[in-house]
Scaffold this active site. Structure first.
Site, PDB file in Angstrom:
ATOM      1  N   GLY A  36       0.770  -1.283  -0.035  1.00 36.69           N
ATOM      2  CA  GLY A  36      -0.091  -0.133   0.130  1.00 36.69           C
ATOM      3  C   GLY A  36       1.017   1.152  -0.017  1.00 36.69           C
ATOM      4  CG  HIS A  37       3.212   2.170   3.452  1.00 37.52           C
ATOM      5  ND1 HIS A  37       3.259   1.147   4.216  1.00 37.52           N
ATOM      6  CD2 HIS A  37       2.780   3.215   4.062  1.00 37.52           C
ATOM      7  CE1 HIS A  37       2.696   1.411   5.154  1.00 37.52           C
ATOM      8  NE2 HIS A  37       2.525   2.583   5.400  1.00 37.52           N
ATOM      9  CE  LYS A 151      -5.704   0.412   6.086  1.00 38.87           C
ATOM     10  NZ  LYS A 151      -6.023   0.486   7.364  1.00 38.87           N
TER      11      LYS A 151
END
Ligand code: PAF
Length: 292
Positions: A36-37, A151
């Site tokens: 995600g990062h 998110k």
């Protein structure tokens, strides 16, 4: 990639690119970097010449009794991931660098954006701590673009509001949630879960999917859609902390779906607290919101 630990080192490192009119992007993180990062960093690199990633487990945004001490810290691995992903500067300050003795300022986005959802579950101080550290990072780096993940949809909305209200000269970019193959939203906290808890954690994604199906089938009553998601979680053995349909910009609760709605949910699986969300779009571009 260079790792720097002080504000003055970071500013000095950014002097030359700034003089050369290069654009700068900031990706604020608390480390324990995952795909995600990586997506945030890659997106930052497509938009700017220089990518700065901050790695700071911000103690003030953890309420007493939360997982500050247990929060995963793997700086060498994070540095490898950042370097591989094309990051130019990793800013990994000590707590005293961010909060020197006598630190006394808090930046608060007050009201409806912060007193719902995570603001209820984690306390109003949580978002004040996030906006305070994010504004500090923006002031330190002075980037053209700052990149956040969907998110944490409420966090992104709160940061956008702070940037707008305080005329911070930065563009906030929000990237889609990255999921594992089975649909679990990537989170640094997933590392806390046992295999069986991880299985149960899929209840969050299943709940979002159940709601998406209801909406695709024509359901427009927000209460019914939320109940459906809640029911799906309970059926899979996970008790939701909250399941709410809100306006994605204002976080105001919705009674009817008419345009864009954010379905946000949170639950504990074992000792791990997870959040997830999905944007539900219906035909109209206007949303019907009921003031909280
Ligand atoms: O989303 C996070 O990891 C944190 O809340 C942030 C934005 C880095 C601030 O500490």
């Amino acid at each position: 990639m260079r790792t720097v630990r002080t504000v003055s080192e970071l500013r000095a490192a950014l002097n030359a690119p700034r003089r050369a009119q290069q654009t700068i992007a900031l990706v604020p993180t608390m480390g324990a970097l995952h795909d995600g990062h990586r997506a945030l960093m890659r997106h930052a690199a497509t938009l700017c010449d220089v990518v700065v990633v901050s790695l700071f487990v911000n103690p003030t945004q953890f309420a007493p009794g939360e997982d500050l001490d247990a929060y995963p810290r793997h700086e060498p691995r994070d540095a490898e991931i950042a370097a591989e992903t094309g990051v130019d500067l990793l800013f990994a300050p000590a707590t005293a660098e961010v909060y020197p003795d006598g630190f006394a300022t808090t930046v608060t986005v007050a009201g409806e954006l912060t007193d719902v959802l995570e603001g209820v579950s984690r306390g109003a101080e949580h978002f004040a701590a996030v906006t305070t550290v994010v504004l500090k990072l923006l002031n330190i780096v002075d980037p053209e673009i700052a990149v956040f993940g969907q998110k944490d949809a409420q966090q992104a909305a709160v940061v956008r509001r702070m940037v707008r209200d305080l005329d911070v000269a930065v563009r906030v970019e929000v990237c889609p949630t990255v999921r594992d193959g089975d649909g679990l939203a990537l989170s640094s906290r997933n590392a806390y879960m046992s295999e069986s808890e991880r299985e149960r954690a899929l209840a969050l994604k299943r709940a979002l999917e159940a709601a998406e199906r209801e909406v695709a089938g024509g359901e427009r009553d927000a209460g019914h859609v939320a109940a459906c998601a809640r029911g799906e979680m309970s059926r899979l053995g996970v008790e939701p902390e909250y399941v709410e349909l809100v306006d994605p910009q204002t976080m105001r609760p919705l009674s009817t779906l008419n345009g864009e709605a954010l379905l946000a949910l949170a639950a504990r699986v074992g000792r791990t607290r997870l959040i997830d969300n999905t944007l539900l779009r219906t035909a109209s571009s206007k949303t019907d919101s009921t003031p909280s």
